[in-house]
Design an enzyme around this catalytic site. Structure first.
Site, PDB file in Angstrom:
ATOM      1  CG  PHE A   1      -1.951   1.096   1.150  1.00 44.88           C
ATOM      2  CD1 PHE A   1      -3.039   0.996   0.292  1.00 44.88           C
ATOM      3  CD2 PHE A   1      -1.810   2.249   1.904  1.00 44.88           C
ATOM      4  CE1 PHE A   1      -3.979   2.025   0.199  1.00 44.88           C
ATOM      5  CE2 PHE A   1      -2.741   3.282   1.813  1.00 44.88           C
ATOM      6  CZ  PHE A   1      -3.830   3.174   0.962  1.00 44.88           C
TER       7      PHE A   1
ATOM      8  CG  ASP B   1      -0.167  -2.509   6.756  1.00 51.19           C
ATOM      9  OD1 ASP B   1      -1.261  -2.791   7.298  1.00 51.19           O
ATOM     10  OD2 ASP B   1       0.011  -1.459   6.121  1.00 51.19           O
TER      11      ASP B   1
ATOM     12  CE1 TYR C   1      -9.370   2.984   6.714  1.00 56.79           C
ATOM     13  CE2 TYR C   1      -8.392   4.019   8.635  1.00 56.79           C
ATOM     14  CZ  TYR C   1      -8.340   3.704   7.304  1.00 56.79           C
ATOM     15  OH  TYR C   1      -7.262   4.096   6.558  1.00 56.79           O
ATOM     16  CE  LYS C   2      -7.639  -0.450   4.952  1.00 62.88           C
ATOM     17  NZ  LYS C   2      -8.298   0.209   3.815  1.00 62.88           N
TER      18      LYS C   2
ATOM     19  NE  ARG D   1     -10.425  -2.608  -2.643  1.00 68.30           N
ATOM     20  CZ  ARG D   1      -9.804  -2.030  -1.617  1.00 68.30           C
ATOM     21  NH1 ARG D   1      -8.548  -2.382  -1.329  1.00 68.30           N
ATOM     22  NH2 ARG D   1     -10.376  -1.112  -0.902  1.00 68.30           N
TER      23      ARG D   1
END
Lengths: 419, 419
Positions: free
Chosen positions: A133, A205, A230-231, A379
């Protein structure tokens, strides 16, 4: 116009069967999902857990509004970063006292990379995934510049070989177990072991893994880990991130941002910085309590949930979505970039289509929220806590309809955050 | 037992007169203060603004719960750090486009110090106040270590002389206009000018000034400033901090934490970091939206309020409290450490007493919330938006009563965050 395909009936029956047998089905009620929306973007922003509104209202009106400053003690605000950290620890296989919540993922990545480099002085290389990322890459570059190190970009499959050759030069390897674009799952066990055999530290990560599959950071001997709230943890927009540092590194741990809350005696307001014992030394400044306690309430959605069961359902869901894609979408120009091998699959399915952006927008207009990653990836995040097989069939069917009807804008994406 | 002192009656009459003439009195209704509490700790944690609960409920239930990921665009989440930054900018004298909100004060102090040092390469000194708030000191030390610089501690009154001698070695001077213990106000204009005459940059920590008095960072030519959202801005516990960087420095600004949200094209997810134009390059990671939008709602308490009027009332309040202290408390062993000269006074009054901790605790038990700073300072923060002269007389009277009655624990403070 909806075309009835022969396979669609069989898929509908399969979805109904799988959903009827789903032991996690009741957990869906722990989320306040809008009716008539199929939400497949929980890997970007988890939906609102039902426990959050009342908990946050109590934080605001009673703890802040009425108890005021006293709530730092009486409501446990002061300990919240460590308490929430421990709660996240239970989801990533970390014993208490090794995880702290607070700050953004970017700040935690910087902290972890810099602290890891400091734990391996005299080793000049940081190694990371060329497909990592972006923020992980940018901050690896920044830490390397800061410390006079060099960054090597090595794809995960090549990492063991690279480490066998050049591992003695490597301070830390920084990877994600799940590729955020393709959803491919890498072998944390093997890559962690390869790092350790080279004497390097392993930093993971976990943004796209925490809460989505069982993780065993302690058992694997992971050195440091970061992740976002928050995912799959559904802690709210921009929810605080977390940092895990294995207990064996605490005594030597030096963080780049020695803020006052990480001081051994913060309220003595001492002239010089003395780090707190344990993971508390990784605290930085005063944490954003409203966001942090919303995250804490959100985590109760995992109460009593076995992550192995989550994983089993997630694989059933992604497997089913891949079958839907194969039968309904492949004939219309979609290809999957997500591994069909369950052992190599995270908790998302990504399809390639040249009009991914226009399709994501049009799909949202029909009540199916997915997202896209430039230039051509659609996605679909799958959170097993609230997603059903029926949801996925709905998504695939509506996507097929869009193509058949030509009901989307084929223009390239304009600039903008998300669909 | 309350002893009636001759002076108390005159003070009561004076308070009533001043409060009757207070043009800001109606603003008190913009805060949800608990009844029967005199809250004089708004310089540590501002109380709950009335606008916050409904605004946050909307953020949680509608923006997050219903609009989900789309709110990054439709609810303006993505722009919030810049929008809230600009709103704070109006309170510190900054034109739009120079202030960003997000992260903790500690992270912003680190960012500002490091970026300032980078703007003045080849100058080996960071100069700061030996009495600066600890996190500012710790982070100055950390940035100095990181960059091979040295820290010099120079009290504010000595700074012009020091700069005249050694200023050509100085990259940045880092000060607060208000001493967090004594409430003394320093001369921002003169100190900023002295820094500039030496070719150094002036970095101001506005934690104890923003929202409490008029500030003119643009007009003074301040280079960088930071401040927190939860003191006089009343943005909530751990509310995001802010960073101001004067526009003239933007093009050369390099931040130590190049997170993805500060990228020129963040959603391209580019391999390398290219900073955004303007202050947006100082963004780091995904901001804590719940805390950030609570702060935004809190700032509406300043709508239509003239900070010169706030300053005038604040000086009336602190002057009155000093008179109360002089008449009611000085005979009982209290001494003020806050300057009596209005031009040298921030928006707090600090009294010295050997039993400050026990008195603060006992005072809270009687409905007056102040705080203490070790070992012997009792601190009364005065936020003119909601504090009345009557409140201050109540505080002084109850403090006197505690002494007269001996109704407090004279033991030294145990470890703990706040009273």
């Amino acid at each position: 116009m909806t075309t009835a395909l022969p396979g669609a009936v069989a898929l509908r029956e399969q979805a109904a069967r799988l959903d009827a047998d789903d032991p996690l089905a009741p957990v869906r009620e722990r989320f306040l999902l809008p009716p008539d929306v199929v939400y497949l973007d929980g890997n970007s922003l988890g939906p609102l857990p039902a426990a959050v509104p009342a908990a946050l209202d109590d934080v605001v009106r009673r703890q802040w509004g009425t108890a005021l400053i006293g709530s730092w003690n009486t409501a446990g605000w002061w300990q919240a970063p460590l308490r929430v950290g421990d709660a996240i620890g239970t989801l990533i296989g970390a014993a208490p006292g090794q995880t702290v919540a607070g700050d953004s993922t970017s700040v935690q990545v910087f902290t972890a990379l810099d602290a890891a480099a400091a734990l391996r002085p005299d080793r000049p290389l940081l190694v990371t995934d060329p497909g990592h990322f972006p923020t992980d890459r940018y901050l690896a570059d920044a830490v390397a510049r800061r410390r006079g190190l060099q960054v090597r970009h090595v794809p995960p499959p090549d990492l063991p070989h690279f480490l066998a050759d050049e591992g003695r030069q490597v301070a830390v390897v920084s990877y994600s177990p799940v590729d955020f674009r393709t959803g491919e799952l890498y072998d944390m066990t093997a890559l962690t072991r390869a790092a350790h055999e080279a004497g390097a530290l392993a930093l993971w990560d976990l943004c796209h893994a925490a809460g989505a599959l069982p993780l065993e950071v302690d058992a694997l001997g992971v050195d440091l880990a970061v992740g976002c709230g928050y995912k799959f943890l559904s802690g709210g927009p921009g929810a605080p991130a977390f940092l895990y540092v294995a207990q064996r590194h605490h005594a030597a741990l030096e963080t780049p941002l020695p803020g006052w809350t990480g001081h051994a005696d913060p309220f003595a307001l001492a002239r010089d910085y003395t780090p707190a014992p344990g993971i508390a030394r990784a605290r930085i400044g005063t944490p954003p309590i409203l966001s942090l306690l919303a995250l804490e309430a959100a985590l109760t959605a995992f109460d009593g949930v076995d992550l192995h069961q989550v994983r089993a359902k997630s694989l059933s869901l992604t497997g089913f979505l891949l079958r839907c894609a194969d039968e309904l979408l492949a004939p219309l120009g979609f290809t999957s970039v997500t591994p069909s091998d369950p052992g190599r699959r995270g908790s998302q399915v990504t399809l390639r289509h040249p009009h991914a952006h226009g399709l994501a927008v049009a799909l949202a207009g029909r009540g199916v929220v997915a997202d896209m990653r430039a230039p051509d990836l659609l996605r679909f995040g799958v959170n097993a806590l609230f997603t059903s097989h029926g949801d996925l069939l709905t998504a695939a069917t509506r996507l097929r309809d869009l193509i058949v009807e030509g009901a989307y804008d084929p223009a390239p994406p304009s600039v903008g955050p998300v669909t």
